[in-house]
Enzyme design. Structure first.
Site, PDB file in Angstrom:
ATOM      1  N   GLU A   1       0.877  -1.177   0.000  1.00 34.89           N
ATOM      2  CA  GLU A   1       0.000   0.000   0.000  1.00 34.89           C
ATOM      3  C   GLU A   1       0.905   1.215   0.000  1.00 34.89           C
ATOM      4  OE1 GLU A   1      -3.267   0.154  -0.205  1.00 34.89           O
ATOM      5  OE2 GLU A   1      -3.705  -1.982  -0.061  1.00 34.89           O
TER       6      GLU A   1
ATOM      7  N   CYS B   1      -2.050   9.546   2.582  1.00 36.21           N
ATOM      8  CA  CYS B   1      -1.650   8.979   1.283  1.00 36.21           C
ATOM      9  C   CYS B   1      -2.637   9.322   0.178  1.00 36.21           C
ATOM     10  CB  CYS B   1      -1.494   7.470   1.396  1.00 36.21           C
ATOM     11  SG  CYS B   1      -2.989   6.661   1.962  1.00 36.21           S
TER      12      CYS B   1
HETATM   13  P1  NAD Z   1       7.299   5.068   7.611  1.00 41.77           P
HETATM   14  O1  NAD Z   1       8.587   5.823   7.669  1.00 41.77           O
HETATM   15  O2  NAD Z   1       6.488   4.920   8.845  1.00 41.77           O
HETATM   16  O3  NAD Z   1       7.667   3.660   6.999  1.00 41.77           O
HETATM   17  C1  NAD Z   1       6.715   2.655   6.892  1.00 41.77           C
HETATM   18  C2  NAD Z   1       7.251   1.417   7.553  1.00 41.77           C
HETATM   19  O4  NAD Z   1       8.403   0.974   6.862  1.00 41.77           O
HETATM   20  C3  NAD Z   1       7.659   1.631   8.998  1.00 41.77           C
HETATM   21  O5  NAD Z   1       7.127   0.586   9.776  1.00 41.77           O
HETATM   22  C4  NAD Z   1       9.160   1.616   8.955  1.00 41.77           C
HETATM   23  O6  NAD Z   1       9.734   1.105  10.129  1.00 41.77           O
HETATM   24  C5  NAD Z   1       9.466   0.738   7.774  1.00 41.77           C
HETATM   25  N1  NAD Z   1      10.722   1.087   7.120  1.00 41.77           N
HETATM   26  C6  NAD Z   1      11.193   2.328   6.891  1.00 41.77           C
HETATM   27  N2  NAD Z   1      12.381   2.256   6.242  1.00 41.77           N
HETATM   28  C7  NAD Z   1      12.646   0.937   6.064  1.00 41.77           C
HETATM   29  C8  NAD Z   1      13.723   0.206   5.463  1.00 41.77           C
HETATM   30  N3  NAD Z   1      14.749   0.834   4.906  1.00 41.77           N
HETATM   31  N4  NAD Z   1      13.644  -1.132   5.461  1.00 41.77           N
HETATM   32  C9  NAD Z   1      12.583  -1.770   6.012  1.00 41.77           C
HETATM   33  N5  NAD Z   1      11.567  -1.127   6.609  1.00 41.77           N
HETATM   34  C10 NAD Z   1      11.588   0.198   6.636  1.00 41.77           C
HETATM   35  O7  NAD Z   1       6.340   5.655   6.567  1.00 41.77           O
HETATM   36  P2  NAD Z   1       6.650   6.413   5.261  1.00 41.77           P
HETATM   37  O8  NAD Z   1       7.270   5.462   4.317  1.00 41.77           O
HETATM   38  O9  NAD Z   1       7.285   7.728   5.511  1.00 41.77           O
HETATM   39  O10 NAD Z   1       5.096   6.677   4.911  1.00 41.77           O
HETATM   40  C11 NAD Z   1       4.708   7.656   4.091  1.00 41.77           C
HETATM   41  C12 NAD Z   1       4.438   7.072   2.726  1.00 41.77           C
HETATM   42  O11 NAD Z   1       3.496   6.023   2.849  1.00 41.77           O
HETATM   43  C13 NAD Z   1       3.821   8.049   1.785  1.00 41.77           C
HETATM   44  O12 NAD Z   1       4.382   7.864   0.522  1.00 41.77           O
HETATM   45  C14 NAD Z   1       2.358   7.664   1.765  1.00 41.77           C
HETATM   46  O13 NAD Z   1       1.700   8.019   0.591  1.00 41.77           O
HETATM   47  C15 NAD Z   1       2.445   6.195   1.942  1.00 41.77           C
HETATM   48  N6  NAD Z   1       1.219   5.705   2.541  1.00 41.77           N
HETATM   49  C16 NAD Z   1       0.434   4.890   1.808  1.00 41.77           C
HETATM   50  C17 NAD Z   1      -0.763   4.454   2.338  1.00 41.77           C
HETATM   51  C18 NAD Z   1      -1.697   3.569   1.570  1.00 41.77           C
HETATM   52  O14 NAD Z   1      -2.638   3.068   2.174  1.00 41.77           O
HETATM   53  N7  NAD Z   1      -1.500   3.339   0.287  1.00 41.77           N
HETATM   54  C19 NAD Z   1      -1.141   4.854   3.612  1.00 41.77           C
HETATM   55  C20 NAD Z   1      -0.297   5.666   4.320  1.00 41.77           C
HETATM   56  C21 NAD Z   1       0.894   6.084   3.787  1.00 41.77           C
END
Ligand code: NAD
Length: 501
Positions: free
Chosen positions: A210, A244
């Protein structure tokens, strides 16, 4: 470095014991989770306030109420969802049992993101529990207060062997991903999504991603603009744009743009008063990294409205940018903040061309009352989903799937779609052993001949399927007719015997 061997081993043993296959057990766990949300609503609201300065009303609507309704929906339907499906049968399988069992995958990993730290983790978790899996929950470390709540409180309500919570950032998650899971459900950025997908590839683990991206919002001149502006700004400003599915940028004509900015000025005053920073109804940016990134994006184009910020509070005023260029940073990366650029286009065809020259969005917003215009977007673009004349609200419709396509993600969930995501559809053909069936099918055995081949092609020929319902009706009518004929015959015989005495 964290070692997840024991946690995984316990979850695997718990799954192998078969207890999550028991539907009453699943229901109990879901009821416990529902009770957890009810008993800790205030704590959840406080954790969200501490992480994001999220207003209570938003936390209620998009987290606690949403999660409660999600579980209730599952509980209402679970008994139907778990039943094996009995699809239509072809002629050749008329006497057989054709079924699709709903099998859990096993031990699944759900990784949540920080922007909606509870529901983005716990809604897929509830679907995975409903489908009979064991689940490892990994909250986002960036929303620290919510992660602490999840780690400390959820285990008091769920079976600890089946549903462990593990915490940590990228390095711990990387370690966790070395374990073998039967399914991985990830919510977060496209960049990390690729890392997750690569790790899953080691064991060919099926994955739902997602992800994010830029969700465009096209407005044509047919709509009543005040309502459109309110709906777009609300979608942009809940959680301070860190959503998102927030409308990322607007596409409209120059004429609509000018009116939009004027209406927006009015609406923001109505919502937040003279000093937006003093309003309790606007969240803050999650951390300094994102805050600084957003200040950089604000340098694109020209500020038509807003533009103020306060680094000490991580506050950014709702801001509208005009005169942006397609290759400005704000038009290239996902914004994820309260900044709305407007890019002017001549008409719907122009807008479609602009959208199609970029990655597939998670959602496409169209504001129009013209069916022809809407059809152009429906048939001429690709996106995870669409929402017409509103923003965000499609997310709450639990009878439609939610998910991206292409770079905005793969797979979907919500309601039954969530249950199906965490379910392996196990097909099963149960052949009838009756002599007539064996006789008919014996043409498949060697020695082969033309006669056997033509009999087989007759039996296997595609015909309109006989719905199970009709078959049972035909059998019932046949049986009825047969019994009537037999009864008449018996009566005739008896009558003949009596007369002959
Ligand atoms: P985040 O930093 O919380 O990361 C998401 C998860 O990935 C966390 O649990 C984190 O620990 C893990 N993570 C981060 N870096 C990692 C790595 N290098 N290796 C393994 N795991 C890792 O969240 P984010 O990525 O900043 O979230 C924002 C993004 O998520 C935006 O692009 C947003 O659009 C997208 N998003 C999508 C949805 C959806 O439902 N499609 C919902 C919310 C957010």
């Amino acid at each position: 470095m964290a070692n997840f061997d024991d946690t995984l081993q316990r979850a695997r043993l718990a799954f192998a014991s078969g207890k999550t296959r028991n539907v009453s057990f699943r229901r109990k766990q879901l009821e416990n989770l529902l009770r957890c949300y009810e008993e800790h609503e205030n704590e959840i609201i406080s954790a969200l306030e501490a992480d994001l300065r999220r207003p209570k009303q938003e936390s209620l609507i998009v987290e606690t109420e949403f999660m409660k309704n999600d579980i209730k929906h599952i509980l209402f339907h679970l008994n139907d969802w778990v039943k094996a499906d009995r699809p239509e049968k072809s002629f050749v399988n008329m006497l057989d049992d054709v079924q699709v069992y709903n099998d859990p995958f096993g031990v699944v990993l759900v990784i949540g993101a920080w922007n909606y730290p509870l529901q983005l983790l716990l809604v897929p978790v509830a679907a995975a529990i409903a489908a009979g899996n064991c689940v490892v929950l990994k909250p986002s470390e960036i929303a620290g207060n919510c992660a602490k709540f999840i780690a400390e409180t959820i285990p008091k309500y769920l079976d600890n062997d089946c549903y462990p919570v593990v915490c940590g950032g990228p390095s711990e998650t990387a370690e966790l991903l070395k374990q073998r899971f039967d399914y991985i459900f990830y919510t977060g950025s496209t960049r990390v999504g690729k890392i997750i997908h690569a790790a899953a590839n080691n064991y060919l683990t099926p994955t739902t991603l997602e992800l994010g991206g830029k969700s465009p919002c096209y407005i044509d001149k047919s709509v009543e603009l005040r309502t459109a502006v309110k709906r777009i700004l609300w979608g942009k400003l809940i959680n301070c744009g860190q959503t998102c599915i927030a409308p990322d940028y607007v596409l409209c004509s120059k004429e609509v743009q000018d009116k939009f900015v004027e209406e927006a000025r009015d609406v923001l005053k109505e919502w937040y008063g003279e000093s937006i920073q003093s309003s309790p109804d606007l969240s803050r940016i999650i951390n300094q990294n994102n805050f600084q990134r957003l200040l950089g994006l604000m340098k694109s184009g020209r500020v038509a409205l807003g533009g103020k910020y306060d680094v000490s509070e991580k506050f950014i005023e709702p801001t509208i940018l005009v005169d942006v260029k397609p290759d400005d940073p704000i038009m290239e990366e996902e914004i994820f903040g309260p900044i709305l650029p407007i890019y002017t286009v001549e008409n719907a065809y122009d807008a479609i061309k602009f959208i199609n020259a970029r990655e597939n969005p998670l959602v496409l917003y169209i504001f129009t009352t013209e069916t022809d215009v809407l059809d152009l977007f429906v048939n001429g673009t690709q996106s995870g989903g669409m929402c017409v004349n509103d923003t965000i609200m499609h997310y709450a419709v639990d009878t439609i799937p939610f998910g991206g396509v292409g770079m905005s993600g793969m797979g979907s969930y919500h309601g039954k779609f969530g249950f199906d995501t965490f379910t392996h559809k196990k097909s099963c053909l149960g052949k009838n052993l009756a002599a007539i069936g064996e006789k008919m099918a014996s043409a498949r055995y060697p020695p082969y001949s033309d006669r056997k081949a033509s009999l087989l092609s007759f039996l296997l020929r595609k015909r309109r399927p006989l719905p199970n319902l009709y078959l049972s009706h035909v059998l019932a009518v046949g049986l009825g007719v047969g019994l009537t004929v037999l009864a008449n015959y018996y009566l005739q015989v008896r009558k003949g015997k009596l007369l002959s005495r």
